[in-house]
Motif scaffolding. Structure first.
Motif, PDB file in Angstrom:
ATOM      1  N   ASP A  74       0.829  -1.215   0.000  1.00  0.00           N
ATOM      2  CA  ASP A  74       0.000   0.000   0.000  1.00  0.00           C
ATOM      3  C   ASP A  74       0.858   1.257   0.000  1.00  0.00           C
ATOM      4  O   ASP A  74       0.549   2.249  -0.677  1.00  0.00           O
ATOM      5  CB  ASP A  74      -0.916   0.019   1.223  1.00  0.00           C
ATOM      6  CG  ASP A  74      -2.008  -1.041   1.118  1.00  0.00           C
ATOM      7  OD1 ASP A  74      -2.220  -1.538  -0.007  1.00  0.00           O
ATOM      8  OD2 ASP A  74      -2.622  -1.366   2.153  1.00  0.00           O
ATOM      9  N   ILE A  75       1.924   1.212   0.786  1.00  0.00           N
ATOM     10  CA  ILE A  75       2.832   2.366   0.852  1.00  0.00           C
ATOM     11  C   ILE A  75       3.468   2.631  -0.504  1.00  0.00           C
ATOM     12  O   ILE A  75       3.566   3.765  -0.983  1.00  0.00           O
ATOM     13  CB  ILE A  75       3.913   2.148   1.918  1.00  0.00           C
ATOM     14  CG1 ILE A  75       3.275   2.169   3.319  1.00  0.00           C
ATOM     15  CG2 ILE A  75       5.004   3.203   1.820  1.00  0.00           C
ATOM     16  CD1 ILE A  75       4.213   1.759   4.429  1.00  0.00           C
ATOM     17  N   GLU A  76       3.890   1.534  -1.165  1.00  0.00           N
ATOM     18  CA  GLU A  76       4.523   1.690  -2.486  1.00  0.00           C
ATOM     19  C   GLU A  76       3.529   2.224  -3.513  1.00  0.00           C
ATOM     20  O   GLU A  76       3.863   3.076  -4.337  1.00  0.00           O
ATOM     21  CB  GLU A  76       5.097   0.349  -2.937  1.00  0.00           C
ATOM     22  CG  GLU A  76       6.297  -0.107  -2.116  1.00  0.00           C
ATOM     23  CD  GLU A  76       6.785  -1.496  -2.533  1.00  0.00           C
ATOM     24  OE1 GLU A  76       6.091  -2.108  -3.373  1.00  0.00           O
ATOM     25  OE2 GLU A  76       7.835  -1.930  -2.024  1.00  0.00           O
ATOM     26  N   THR A  81       1.498   6.664  -6.677  1.00  0.00           N
ATOM     27  CA  THR A  81       0.395   7.570  -7.015  1.00  0.00           C
ATOM     28  C   THR A  81       0.780   9.024  -6.791  1.00  0.00           C
ATOM     29  O   THR A  81       0.503   9.905  -7.609  1.00  0.00           O
ATOM     30  CB  THR A  81      -0.844   7.234  -6.175  1.00  0.00           C
ATOM     31  OG1 THR A  81      -1.223   5.871  -6.420  1.00  0.00           O
ATOM     32  CG2 THR A  81      -2.015   8.148  -6.527  1.00  0.00           C
ATOM     33  N   GLN A  82       1.438   9.269  -5.666  1.00  0.00           N
ATOM     34  CA  GLN A  82       1.885  10.628  -5.363  1.00  0.00           C
ATOM     35  C   GLN A  82       2.912  11.109  -6.388  1.00  0.00           C
ATOM     36  O   GLN A  82       2.903  12.273  -6.794  1.00  0.00           O
ATOM     37  CB  GLN A  82       2.466  10.681  -3.943  1.00  0.00           C
ATOM     38  CG  GLN A  82       1.418  10.474  -2.857  1.00  0.00           C
ATOM     39  CD  GLN A  82       2.041  10.417  -1.472  1.00  0.00           C
ATOM     40  OE1 GLN A  82       3.252  10.247  -1.332  1.00  0.00           O
ATOM     41  NE2 GLN A  82       1.197  10.529  -0.444  1.00  0.00           N
ATOM     42  N   THR A  84       3.155  10.085  -9.509  1.00  0.00           N
ATOM     43  CA  THR A  84       2.426  10.348 -10.752  1.00  0.00           C
ATOM     44  C   THR A  84       1.690  11.682 -10.677  1.00  0.00           C
ATOM     45  O   THR A  84       1.696  12.464 -11.634  1.00  0.00           O
ATOM     46  CB  THR A  84       1.415   9.219 -11.022  1.00  0.00           C
ATOM     47  OG1 THR A  84       2.114   7.974 -11.130  1.00  0.00           O
ATOM     48  CG2 THR A  84       0.646   9.479 -12.310  1.00  0.00           C
ATOM     49  N   ALA A  85       1.062  11.936  -9.517  1.00  0.00           N
ATOM     50  CA  ALA A  85       0.350  13.203  -9.340  1.00  0.00           C
ATOM     51  C   ALA A  85       1.308  14.384  -9.415  1.00  0.00           C
ATOM     52  O   ALA A  85       1.011  15.410 -10.037  1.00  0.00           O
ATOM     53  CB  ALA A  85      -0.393  13.199  -7.997  1.00  0.00           C
ATOM     54  N   ALA A  86       2.485  14.220  -8.776  1.00  0.00           N
ATOM     55  CA  ALA A  86       3.480  15.291  -8.794  1.00  0.00           C
ATOM     56  C   ALA A  86       3.966  15.553 -10.217  1.00  0.00           C
ATOM     57  O   ALA A  86       4.137  16.699 -10.645  1.00  0.00           O
ATOM     58  CB  ALA A  86       4.656  14.936  -7.887  1.00  0.00           C
ATOM     59  N   GLU A  87       4.192  14.452 -10.966  1.00  0.00           N
ATOM     60  CA  GLU A  87       4.633  14.605 -12.354  1.00  0.00           C
ATOM     61  C   GLU A  87       3.553  15.259 -13.207  1.00  0.00           C
ATOM     62  O   GLU A  87       3.857  16.075 -14.086  1.00  0.00           O
ATOM     63  CB  GLU A  87       5.000  13.231 -12.921  1.00  0.00           C
ATOM     64  CG  GLU A  87       6.258  12.624 -12.303  1.00  0.00           C
ATOM     65  CD  GLU A  87       6.512  11.203 -12.794  1.00  0.00           C
ATOM     66  OE1 GLU A  87       5.632  10.671 -13.508  1.00  0.00           O
ATOM     67  OE2 GLU A  87       7.583  10.644 -12.469  1.00  0.00           O
ATOM     68  N   SER A  88       2.291  14.913 -12.935  1.00  0.00           N
ATOM     69  CA  SER A  88       1.184  15.524 -13.670  1.00  0.00           C
ATOM     70  C   SER A  88       1.102  17.019 -13.395  1.00  0.00           C
ATOM     71  O   SER A  88       0.903  17.826 -14.303  1.00  0.00           O
ATOM     72  CB  SER A  88      -0.130  14.845 -13.282  1.00  0.00           C
ATOM     73  OG  SER A  88      -1.223  15.460 -13.932  1.00  0.00           O
ATOM     74  N   VAL A  89       1.261  17.386 -12.103  1.00  0.00           N
ATOM     75  CA  VAL A  89       1.232  18.801 -11.734  1.00  0.00           C
ATOM     76  C   VAL A  89       2.389  19.546 -12.394  1.00  0.00           C
ATOM     77  O   VAL A  89       2.238  20.658 -12.918  1.00  0.00           O
ATOM     78  CB  VAL A  89       1.293  18.958 -10.201  1.00  0.00           C
ATOM     79  CG1 VAL A  89       1.503  20.429  -9.818  1.00  0.00           C
ATOM     80  CG2 VAL A  89       0.017  18.424  -9.572  1.00  0.00           C
ATOM     81  N   ALA A  90       3.571  18.920 -12.381  1.00  0.00           N
ATOM     82  CA  ALA A  90       4.743  19.543 -12.993  1.00  0.00           C
ATOM     83  C   ALA A  90       4.547  19.712 -14.499  1.00  0.00           C
ATOM     84  O   ALA A  90       4.895  20.744 -15.079  1.00  0.00           O
ATOM     85  CB  ALA A  90       5.994  18.707 -12.713  1.00  0.00           C
ATOM     86  N   ALA A  91       3.961  18.665 -15.136  1.00  0.00           N
ATOM     87  CA  ALA A  91       3.711  18.735 -16.580  1.00  0.00           C
ATOM     88  C   ALA A  91       2.706  19.833 -16.897  1.00  0.00           C
ATOM     89  O   ALA A  91       2.863  20.571 -17.868  1.00  0.00           O
ATOM     90  CB  ALA A  91       3.207  17.383 -17.086  1.00  0.00           C
ATOM     91  N   GLN A  92       1.653  19.949 -16.066  1.00  0.00           N
ATOM     92  CA  GLN A  92       0.664  20.993 -16.274  1.00  0.00           C
ATOM     93  C   GLN A  92       1.281  22.380 -16.116  1.00  0.00           C
ATOM     94  O   GLN A  92       1.005  23.300 -16.903  1.00  0.00           O
ATOM     95  CB  GLN A  92      -0.488  20.812 -15.270  1.00  0.00           C
ATOM     96  CG  GLN A  92      -1.594  21.859 -15.371  1.00  0.00           C
ATOM     97  CD  GLN A  92      -2.338  21.772 -16.670  1.00  0.00           C
ATOM     98  OE1 GLN A  92      -2.355  20.729 -17.301  1.00  0.00           O
ATOM     99  NE2 GLN A  92      -2.944  22.876 -17.074  1.00  0.00           N
ATOM    100  N   ALA A  93       2.124  22.522 -15.091  1.00  0.00           N
ATOM    101  CA  ALA A  93       2.794  23.802 -14.864  1.00  0.00           C
ATOM    102  C   ALA A  93       3.700  24.150 -16.043  1.00  0.00           C
ATOM    103  O   ALA A  93       3.749  25.305 -16.487  1.00  0.00           O
ATOM    104  CB  ALA A  93       3.600  23.755 -13.568  1.00  0.00           C
TER     105      ALA A  93
END
Length: 268
Positions: A74-76, A81-82, A84-93
């Protein structure tokens, strides 16, 4: 008392208590969770039960190992997931930053184009104004010279004609031959109703015997602009336009008007 002493001195080892085995099991679980060793490797450590099968404590320990592995998964998953979310935010920025750069570049190009077009229009207007300022036309459209410059006769006080006459019926439109400023407009004695214009190159032109005037002193005129209508006022034998070219505003500064017009590009 003797029984107690014999039991104590018999040299037998008492089995570890359930609490001790449980504590050891938990320690093994912690070690396995830390090292990442597969839970099945710990099974032999719990196989030394006196009945040859897993004790309740052993079964609980194995379940704990499985639970620990599940928590690790679950931790992994959460970490992935975090990420991927961070990369998505960075890509959007980054996409927003790129879009902003493109918008700024498009704006810069549009402003540069607008400036170039504005400067081109201003330059064209200036060139057109320059051409108009230097453009000369005939004072009467479709006419001809009926009396030449310098012609002799008693009609002229100087003994010769100081200008040229253009054939023109009464009421014919008379134009300024070039751009300039009106310095005289009104009655001019022998010239009748007349107009004198100072042009941009410093020369002067005069228009005499007019029936009526369309301009006044101080007014700026352009080449081809109507300044009056031809007539026969003043010392005149009939309707026509008396036209003079001068180096000054007053009588006696006349120059050959036909040569003057031709020097300014007027084909007569």
């Amino acid at each position: 008392m003797a029984f107690g002493s014999r039991a104590a001195g018999s040299g037998k080892h008492r089995g570890s208590s359930r609490l001790s085995r449980k504590t050891a099991g938990y320690a093994g679980i912690a070690a396995l969770a830390t090292t990442g060793v597969v839970g099945t490797l710990a099974a032999p450590a719990f196989a030394a039960d006196s009945h040859g099968g897993p004790s309740p404590e052993d079964t609980g320990a194995l379940n704990a190992v499985v639970v620990a592995d599940g928590l690790q998964d679950d931790i992994e998953v959460q970490a992935a997931t975090q990420q991927t979310a961070a990369e998505s935010v960075a890509a959007q920025a980054q996409a927003e930053a790129d879009a902003k750069v493109r918008a700024q570049e498009a704006k810069r190009i549009a402003e540069a184009k607008e400036k170039a077009e504005r400067e081109a229009a201003e330059k064209a207007a200036q060139e057109e104004a320059r051409k108009r300022a230097n453009t000369f036309v005939a004072p009467v459209d479709g006419s001809y010279v009926s009396t030449q410059y310098g012609a002799g006769g008693g009609m002229w006080s100087s003994g010769s004609h100081t200008g040229i006459d253009f054939h023109a019926d009464e009421g014919t439109s008379v134009h300024a031959v070039g751009a300039g400023t009106v310095v005289e407009a009104g009655w001019g004695g022998a010239y009748g109703n007349n107009v004198v214009i100072r042009h941009n190159d410093g020369s002067y032109t005069q228009y005499g015997h007019l029936m009526s005037l369309s301009v006044s002193v101080g007014e700026t005129v352009t080449a081809g602009q109507q300044i009056g209508l031809s007539g026969s006022t003043g010392n005149s034998s009939g309707p026509h336009l008396h036209f003079e070219a001068r180096t000054g505003a007053t009588y006696g500064t006349d120059i050959n008007p036909l040569a003057y017009l031709r020097q300014h590009g007027v084909g007569i």
